[in-house]
Each structure stands twice: as structure tokens, then as C-alpha cells.
Design an enzyme around this catalytic site. Structure first.
Site, PDB file in Angstrom:
ATOM      1  N   GLU A  44      43.300  48.603  40.699  1.00 37.58           N
ATOM      2  CA  GLU A  44      42.361  47.675  41.353  1.00 37.58           C
ATOM      3  C   GLU A  44      41.880  48.297  42.681  1.00 37.58           C
ATOM      4  O   GLU A  44      42.670  48.951  43.382  1.00 37.58           O
ATOM      5  CB  GLU A  44      43.144  46.374  41.631  1.00 37.58           C
ATOM      6  CG  GLU A  44      42.400  45.294  42.366  1.00 37.58           C
ATOM      7  CD  GLU A  44      43.314  44.065  42.620  1.00 37.58           C
ATOM      8  OE1 GLU A  44      44.558  44.183  42.481  1.00 37.58           O
ATOM      9  OE2 GLU A  44      42.781  42.994  42.951  1.00 37.58           O
ATOM     10  N   LYS A 115      36.915  39.899  38.744  1.00 39.17           N
ATOM     11  CA  LYS A 115      38.200  39.188  38.761  1.00 39.17           C
ATOM     12  C   LYS A 115      37.987  37.671  38.835  1.00 39.17           C
ATOM     13  O   LYS A 115      37.356  37.172  39.780  1.00 39.17           O
ATOM     14  CB  LYS A 115      39.028  39.684  39.953  1.00 39.17           C
ATOM     15  CG  LYS A 115      40.462  39.173  39.995  1.00 39.17           C
ATOM     16  CD  LYS A 115      41.224  39.875  41.131  1.00 39.17           C
ATOM     17  CE  LYS A 115      42.689  39.540  41.179  1.00 39.17           C
ATOM     18  NZ  LYS A 115      43.411  40.295  42.217  1.00 39.17           N
ATOM     19  N   CYS A 148      44.824  42.493  38.075  1.00 36.31           N
ATOM     20  CA  CYS A 148      46.019  42.079  38.811  1.00 36.31           C
ATOM     21  C   CYS A 148      46.414  40.618  38.590  1.00 36.31           C
ATOM     22  O   CYS A 148      46.869  40.256  37.526  1.00 36.31           O
ATOM     23  CB  CYS A 148      45.865  42.436  40.283  1.00 36.31           C
ATOM     24  SG  CYS A 148      47.483  42.643  41.074  1.00 36.31           S
TER      25      CYS A 148
HETATM   26  C1  ACM Z   1      46.696  40.960  43.318  1.00 36.77           C
HETATM   27  O1  ACM Z   1      46.079  40.191  42.569  1.00 36.77           O
HETATM   28  N1  ACM Z   1      46.112  42.040  43.806  1.00 36.77           N
HETATM   29  C2  ACM Z   1      48.095  40.703  43.670  1.00 36.77           C
END
Ligand code: ACM
Length: 265
Positions: A44, A115, A148
Site C-alpha cells: 500500500e 480503498k 490493508c
Molecule cells: C491499514 O489499513 N493501512 C492498517
């Protein structure tokens, strides 16, 4: 079982905060050391680092997708090396900022995922994802992306699985110990898919990233797991068609045995 070989892997490393040029050179160096791969997953926000103090700071390092400099450099390597690359990117579109991942092919830019479930301070930095859960293709193999903290939402995995994902790439900057690392093998097992989690390492401001990138097979076996605090590039050969076998017993199939008619609230 039809056999299909795909060489897949990840690069676990420590991006330098706010130094995209340095990070992209380092990623290229690491990619060039990988002899042969069809698909490489990067962490990420792998070109900018993670621990932004606020939205303004994040914006100074954000790039438009796919015109941004680091994405163009990754595209040239995808072409040159004949590989697919999934990379976490700090994306700017007009006034909006997204924690995104791009899907790059040897033939050029394919698409992006933004995301959907933002973690902690990300909520005051990035906009929520607005592209739902796209599926990308490597020939007839279906590939999904989650980023993530998306990991904690079973609906996110299940949506991609119901859309046919054989492999889910998981660019990450995990910080919470002993959570995702326990959950990911179980998630692969109950959905019968491959998961490639590419995490980062190192400390940035007050955050320690916990590495442990992993490749998990559709039976939930950890094919390989990286250390928590060391860089590592890893590739392995998988047969993604194994993710098409959803059978647990002769009479049980984890998808066709579902009973959506009784799952109402
Ligand atoms: C995250 O979502 N970077 C912990």
C-alpha cells in the site's frame, strides 16, 4: 483439474516517507532482481510512505492515475519485463485523494481500485473508495484487489469471490499485530482462493509496520510468509485454477451451498 501456471510474488520493503523518486528507483532495482514473474504485488502507498500528518501533506505527494510519474515508470517495467504489477498509490483526482492500487499489465494501464474501508487517521486524509470491487484479468484468471484494513470486512472478500476472483492481491501497510496474519489464511480457506498479501516494514513517525507478507493457497496453507522486520522479494508458482474448485466434500461446495434466501436480516 486444469493446470495453469502463474508465477506470482511480492516485494516487502521499507518505503522512505515522502521520497517517491527514491522509492521508485528502489522498487525498480528490486523488480530487476526478480528473474521471472507474471504478477508482482507491491505494498500500500509504496511510492510515498504512509504516515501523513494531514490531507494537505498527503496531497503534496499524490499523483493522478495513470499519468503520475511513478505509475508511468512502473508501466514501463511491466511492459519491458512482460509482467503484471499491482501497486499501492496515493491518488489525486481533482480535489479528491484516494488510497488506491493500480493494476498494470504488459500492454499498459488496466485499472485501479480505491480503498473502501479506511483505517484510523486515513479517514481524515483520504476520500472513501467509490469504485466498488473491480475484477481484473490475467488472460482468463480473475484478480481482485483489497487494500490493508479492507481485510477485516468479510463482505469485501466475499463480493470479489462471488464475482469470480481466483486471486486477491492485498497491498498493505499493516500495523495491528496478530490480526490480519491470522485471518488471511482462514479467509483464503473459506473462500477457496489465493491471497497475495504484500506488506511493508519499518517505522514511520509513530507507526511500526509489521511485515509478514504472505502467499496463501485455496486450502488456507501459507505457501510462504516473510519476516516481520526484514526486506524480502518472493515468487512462487501457483495454479490459479485450483481456486475454481470450491468443493469441501463430494456434497459440499462453499459457493453453491450458500443460501442467500435465508440470509436476510
Ligand atoms: C491499514 O489499513 N493501512 C492498517
Amino acid at each position: 483439474m486444469v493446470e495453469k501456471k502463474l508465477t506470482v510474488g511480492y516485494i516487502q520493503f521499507q518505503p522512505q516517507f515522502g521520497q517517491p523518486d527514491k522509492n521508485i528507483s528502489y522498487i525498480l532495482e528490486r523488480l530487476n532482481k526478480i528473474k521471472d514473474a507474471d504478477l508482482i504485488v507491491l505494498p500500500e502507498l509504496c511510492t510515498t510512505g504512509y504516515a501523513f500528518n494531514n490531507r494537505e501533506e498527503a496531497k503534496t505527494y499524490a499523483e493522478p492515475v495513470p499519468q503520475g510519474k511513478t505509475i508511468q515508470i512502473l508501466l514501463s517495467i511491466a511492459k519491458k519485463r512482460d509482467m503484471y504489477i499491482v501497486a499501492g498509490i496515493n491518488e489525486k483526482e481533482h480535489d479528491n485523494l484516494y488510497n488506491s492500487a493500480v493494476f498494470l499489465s504488459p500492454n499498459g494501464y488496466v485499472g485501479k481500485y480505491r480503498k473502501n474501508h479506511l483505517f484510523n487517521k486515513e479517514k481524515i486524509i483520504f476520500n472513501q473508495g467509490d469504485l466498488k470491487f473491480p475484477i481484473f484479468h490475467i488472460d482468463d484468471i480473475k484478480v481482485g484487489i483489497l487494500i490493508c484494513f479492507d481485510w477485516i470486512f468479510p463482505e469485501a472478500w466475499r463480493t470479489l469471490v462471488l464475482k469470480g476472483a481466483d486471486i486477491i492481491c492485498h497491498p498493505s501497510n499493516l500495523v495491528l499485530k496478530n490480526l490480519a496474519h491470522r485471518s488471511i489464511p482462514v479467509t483464503a480457506m473459506i473462500n477457496r482462493i489465493y491471497i497475495i498479501c504484500s506488506n511493508r516494514i519499518g517505522i514511520e513517525r509513530n507507526l511500526t509496520f509489521i511485515g509478514g507478507s504472505m502467499i496463501v493457497d485455496p486450502k488456507g496453507n501459507i505457501v510462504h510468509r516473510a519476516p516481520s522486520d526484514k526486506e524480502e522479494s518472493y515468487v512462487t508458482i501457483i495454479n490459479p485454477y485450483k481456486a475454481r474448485d470450491k468443493k469441501i466434500t463430494e456434497r459440499n461446495d462453499v459457493l453453491s451451498d450458500r443460501r442467500p434466501d435465508i440470509y436476510e436480516l
